[in-house]
Design a protein around this motif. Structure first.
Motif, PDB file in Angstrom:
ATOM      1  N   ARG A  63       0.853  -1.178   0.000  1.00  0.00           N
ATOM      2  CA  ARG A  63       0.000   0.000   0.000  1.00  0.00           C
ATOM      3  C   ARG A  63       0.891   1.229   0.000  1.00  0.00           C
ATOM      4  N   ILE A  64       0.269   2.380  -0.355  1.00  0.00           N
ATOM      5  CA  ILE A  64       1.018   3.645  -0.365  1.00  0.00           C
ATOM      6  C   ILE A  64       0.995   4.263   1.033  1.00  0.00           C
ATOM      7  N   VAL A  65       2.148   4.720   1.495  1.00  0.00           N
ATOM      8  CA  VAL A  65       2.220   5.586   2.680  1.00  0.00           C
ATOM      9  C   VAL A  65       3.150   6.746   2.333  1.00  0.00           C
ATOM     10  N   ASN A  80      -1.248   3.631  11.788  1.00  0.00           N
ATOM     11  CA  ASN A  80      -1.955   3.034  12.917  1.00  0.00           C
ATOM     12  C   ASN A  80      -1.287   1.694  13.216  1.00  0.00           C
ATOM     13  N   ASP A  84      -3.612  -3.478   9.659  1.00  0.00           N
ATOM     14  CA  ASP A  84      -3.033  -4.711   9.111  1.00  0.00           C
ATOM     15  C   ASP A  84      -1.514  -4.585   8.999  1.00  0.00           C
ATOM     16  N   LYS A  85      -1.053  -3.447   8.468  1.00  0.00           N
ATOM     17  CA  LYS A  85       0.407  -3.306   8.309  1.00  0.00           C
ATOM     18  C   LYS A  85       1.110  -3.304   9.657  1.00  0.00           C
TER      19      LYS A  85
HETATM   20  C1  LIG Z   1      -1.229   8.934  -1.436  1.00  0.00           C
HETATM   21  C2  LIG Z   1      -1.545   8.090  -0.224  1.00  0.00           C
HETATM   22  C3  LIG Z   1      -0.887   8.357   0.971  1.00  0.00           C
HETATM   23  C4  LIG Z   1      -1.138   7.582   2.090  1.00  0.00           C
HETATM   24  N1  LIG Z   1      -0.418   7.811   3.236  1.00  0.00           N
HETATM   25  C5  LIG Z   1      -0.611   7.009   4.309  1.00  0.00           C
HETATM   26  C6  LIG Z   1       0.218   7.147   5.461  1.00  0.00           C
HETATM   27  O1  LIG Z   1       1.164   7.961   5.510  1.00  0.00           O
HETATM   28  N2  LIG Z   1      -0.032   6.334   6.511  1.00  0.00           N
HETATM   29  C7  LIG Z   1      -1.023   5.393   6.493  1.00  0.00           C
HETATM   30  O2  LIG Z   1      -1.199   4.699   7.487  1.00  0.00           O
HETATM   31  N3  LIG Z   1      -1.803   5.213   5.405  1.00  0.00           N
HETATM   32  C8  LIG Z   1      -1.610   5.996   4.312  1.00  0.00           C
HETATM   33  N4  LIG Z   1      -2.374   5.810   3.185  1.00  0.00           N
HETATM   34  C9  LIG Z   1      -3.424   4.757   3.213  1.00  0.00           C
HETATM   35  C10 LIG Z   1      -2.769   3.381   2.967  1.00  0.00           C
HETATM   36  O3  LIG Z   1      -2.512   3.222   1.588  1.00  0.00           O
HETATM   37  C11 LIG Z   1      -3.649   2.220   3.459  1.00  0.00           C
HETATM   38  O4  LIG Z   1      -4.949   2.303   2.897  1.00  0.00           O
HETATM   39  C12 LIG Z   1      -3.799   2.205   4.979  1.00  0.00           C
HETATM   40  O5  LIG Z   1      -2.576   2.530   5.631  1.00  0.00           O
HETATM   41  C13 LIG Z   1      -4.267   0.833   5.459  1.00  0.00           C
HETATM   42  O6  LIG Z   1      -3.337  -0.138   5.056  1.00  0.00           O
HETATM   43  P1  LIG Z   1      -3.299  -1.587   5.768  1.00  0.00           P
HETATM   44  O7  LIG Z   1      -4.737  -2.028   5.909  1.00  0.00           O
HETATM   45  O8  LIG Z   1      -2.525  -2.466   4.835  1.00  0.00           O
HETATM   46  O9  LIG Z   1      -2.619  -1.427   7.105  1.00  0.00           O
HETATM   47  C14 LIG Z   1      -2.123   6.556   2.039  1.00  0.00           C
HETATM   48  C15 LIG Z   1      -2.771   6.295   0.824  1.00  0.00           C
HETATM   49  C16 LIG Z   1      -2.483   7.037  -0.288  1.00  0.00           C
HETATM   50  C17 LIG Z   1      -3.169   6.704  -1.577  1.00  0.00           C
END
Ligand SMILES: Cc1cc2nc3c(=O)[nH]c(=O)nc-3n(C[C@H](O)[C@H](O)[C@H](O)COP(=O)(O)O)c2cc1C
Length: 215
Positions: A63-65, A80, A84-85
């Motif tokens: 996923r993107i962070v 968080n 999941d991550k």
């Molecule tokens: C451009 C963009 C930036 C993001 N930045 C973050 C971030 O910094 N931290 C975060 O927890 N999720 C971020 N997200 C959301 C994650 O992609 C993801 O949906 C969320 O962290 C849940 O992931 P998980 O279920 O695998 O833990 C971002 C998504 C996008 C598209």
């Protein structure tokens, strides 16, 4: 079935060579320079990175962070820790992160390495600097869990906002930073005709080893 959507998707990546002489002894200053170049070129959210973690069944998740701190130790992002991550990192504290910046530079940088929660002071400082709405939403959202509706999320945020009033919001214990301390960093420079340049740094006993890889 032939898909015309992809027929016109062929980009040449220009001819900016990346030579061994361009590679400094340490990878992170070069990464900082590439990130600064992408920023100066107007790439949207150049600090967005694809973050891959692996669950206990061996299934990767990506996923993107957003990269929020870059120092000599590595890359810090915030999330968080009950997500999941977060759970995947608690069970297997390693990750991969990849940046891709398209035109005009056409560059990719890849990192792999161990991941650990950052010090509370770093998480506190970043949380305190966020806009209040972002603080409320990240504190109230049970990230990655199933929710019944958008309304449920809005109610959680409203309840937290009401409980907090005007007071500063404390960082919730389930939210904070992670430091990816890379042991491998690869720089990829797109070149015309797909004969791209790749250089890989690997952490060694003293300093970093550097090798050219085939594209
Ligand atoms: C451009 C963009 C930036 C993001 N930045 C973050 C971030 O910094 N931290 C975060 O927890 N999720 C971020 N997200 C959301 C994650 O992609 C993801 O949906 C969320 O962290 C849940 O992931 P998980 O279920 O695998 O833990 C971002 C998504 C996008 C598209």
């Amino acid at each position: 079935m032939r898909d015309d959507l992809f027929a016109s998707m062929r980009v040449e990546y220009g001819d900016s060579p990346l030579a061994r002489a361009d590679m400094p002894p340490l990878p992170l200053p070069l990464f900082r320079a590439w990130l600064a170049a992408a920023t100066a070129a107007g790439v949207d959210e150049p600090n967005g990175m694809a973050l891959a973690t692996v669950d206990p069944d061996g299934q990767p998740h990506c996923r993107i962070v957003l990269l929020k701190v870059l120092d000599e130790r590595g890359l810090t992002f915030f999330s968080n820790r009950d997500s999941d991550k977060g759970r995947q990192l608690a069970a297997n504290a390693r990750a991969a992160a990849t940046f891709w910046w398209s035109r005009p530079r056409n560059r990719q940088v890849r990192f792999t390495g161990p991941v650990a929660p950052v010090e509370d002071a770093v998480s506190d400082a970043y949380f305190a600097a966020r806009p209040r709405r972002a603080q409320l939403c990240s504190a109230a959202s049970p990230q990655s869990r199933v929710v019944a509706s958008r309304d449920e999320l809005e109610r959680r945020v409203a309840a937290l906002a009401a409980a907090a009033g005007e007071a500063p919001l404390a960082r919730p214990p389930h939210w904070g930073g992670y430091l990816l301390a890379p042991d491998v960093v690869e720089f990829w420079q797109g070149r015309d005709g797909r004969l791209h340049d790749r250089f890989r740094y690997r952490r060694a006993a003293a300093g970093w080893d550097l090798e050219r890889l085939a594209p």
